[in-house]
Design a protein around this motif. Structure first.
Motif, mmCIF file in Angstrom:
data_model
loop_
_atom_site.group_PDB
_atom_site.id
_atom_site.type_symbol
_atom_site.label_atom_id
_atom_site.label_comp_id
_atom_site.label_asym_id
_atom_site.label_seq_id
_atom_site.Cartn_x
_atom_site.Cartn_y
_atom_site.Cartn_z
ATOM 1 N N THR A 136 -5.695 8.475 2.916
ATOM 2 C CA THR A 136 -7.028 8.182 1.927
ATOM 3 C C THR A 136 -6.802 6.498 2.316
ATOM 4 N N LEU A 137 -6.001 5.874 2.187
ATOM 5 C CA LEU A 137 -5.714 4.333 2.178
ATOM 6 C C LEU A 137 -6.081 4.021 3.769
ATOM 7 N N HIS A 188 2.449 1.750 -3.459
ATOM 8 C CA HIS A 188 1.365 2.223 -4.240
ATOM 9 C C HIS A 188 1.087 3.513 -4.205
ATOM 10 N N ALA A 189 1.044 3.994 -3.014
ATOM 11 C CA ALA A 189 0.860 5.454 -2.613
ATOM 12 C C ALA A 189 1.968 6.298 -3.112
ATOM 13 N N LEU A 244 -7.569 -2.469 0.545
ATOM 14 C CA LEU A 244 -6.597 -2.077 -0.116
ATOM 15 C C LEU A 244 -6.682 -2.481 -1.787
ATOM 16 N N ALA A 259 -9.855 4.319 4.343
ATOM 17 C CA ALA A 259 -10.820 3.607 3.177
ATOM 18 C C ALA A 259 -11.753 2.667 3.864
ATOM 19 N N LEU A 271 -9.672 0.835 7.167
ATOM 20 C CA LEU A 271 -8.657 -0.160 6.974
ATOM 21 C C LEU A 271 -7.693 -0.147 8.456
ATOM 22 N N VAL A 309 -4.585 -0.633 -4.816
ATOM 23 C CA VAL A 309 -3.328 -1.300 -4.534
ATOM 24 C C VAL A 309 -3.162 -2.739 -5.170
ATOM 25 N N LEU A 334 -1.494 8.339 1.896
ATOM 26 C CA LEU A 334 -1.599 7.295 2.770
ATOM 27 C C LEU A 334 -2.759 7.483 3.913
ATOM 28 N N GLN A 361 -9.080 0.152 -3.264
ATOM 29 C CA GLN A 361 -8.331 1.245 -3.407
ATOM 30 C C GLN A 361 -7.318 1.506 -4.596
ATOM 31 N N ALA A 420 1.007 -0.997 0.086
ATOM 32 C CA ALA A 420 0.072 0.064 0.122
ATOM 33 C C ALA A 420 0.630 1.261 -0.056
ATOM 34 N N GLU A 421 1.868 1.287 0.797
ATOM 35 C CA GLU A 421 2.877 2.520 0.816
ATOM 36 C C GLU A 421 3.366 2.651 -0.423
#
Length: 172
Positions: A40-41, A30-31, A152, A44, A53, A157, A38, A155, A27-28
């Protein structure tokens, strides 16, 4: 073949927390690659009435710790749900794993026959220890792990089933 309460819980939980850590890594990354924040994730959700999350990781942590507490006489650590960053979620995972690593097979020796009662709001249920592990604790724990994965993925990821399953011995 029989399994102990320890085998069915502690290593299963620890492995899943390693998977969650890997999901946070992806996820990081991807951000960083896409510019999505981050925050937003972190916040989410799959649906408005579901935890974000961060809440899914907090509930996975609580479920793992409380399962051990209910199956033993071990005092479980309490973590307030105050995480506001990915780093703080990682710290919570690490603290949960550190606690789980202190649990020995002997600590859960009598867990299968133990009487367990749970109460969450209006939900009240009674279980024998083995029933609790197999029909409540493990399914509840993995509900939160898979929901974190699905949030994730929803979103954007780039994760999939292999990321959720985690590492295992692949035969060539």
């Amino acid at each position: 073949m029989s399994f102990s309460a320890h085998q069915l819980t502690v290593p299963v939980f620890i492995r899943a927390f390693k998977v969650l850590s890997g999901l946070l890594d992806k996820a990081e990354a991807h951000a960083d690659e896409t510019g999505i924040s981050l925050e937003t994730l972190f916040n989410a959700r799959l649906a408005a009435d579901m935890l974000p999350l961060s809440g899914q990781i907090q509930r996975a942590s609580d479920t793992a710790k409380n399962t051990i507490g209910r199956l033993s006489t071990i005092e479980t650590p309490r973590f307030p749900d105050e995480e506001k960053t990915f780093a703080e979620l990682r710290e919570r995972i690490a603290k949960t794993v550190a606690f789980l690593e202190t649990v020995k097979p002997a600590d859960l020796e009598d867990a299968a026959g133990r009487d367990i009662e749970v109460s969450f709001g209006k939900l009240k249920a009674a279980f024998r220890g083995d029933e609790y592990i197999l029909t409540f604790a493990i399914p509840n724990f993995f509900f939160h792990v898979v929901t974190a994965h699905d949030i994730l993925r929803n979103q954007g990821v780039p994760i999939g089933k292999r990321d959720y399953l985690g590492p295992f011995n692949v035969i060539d």
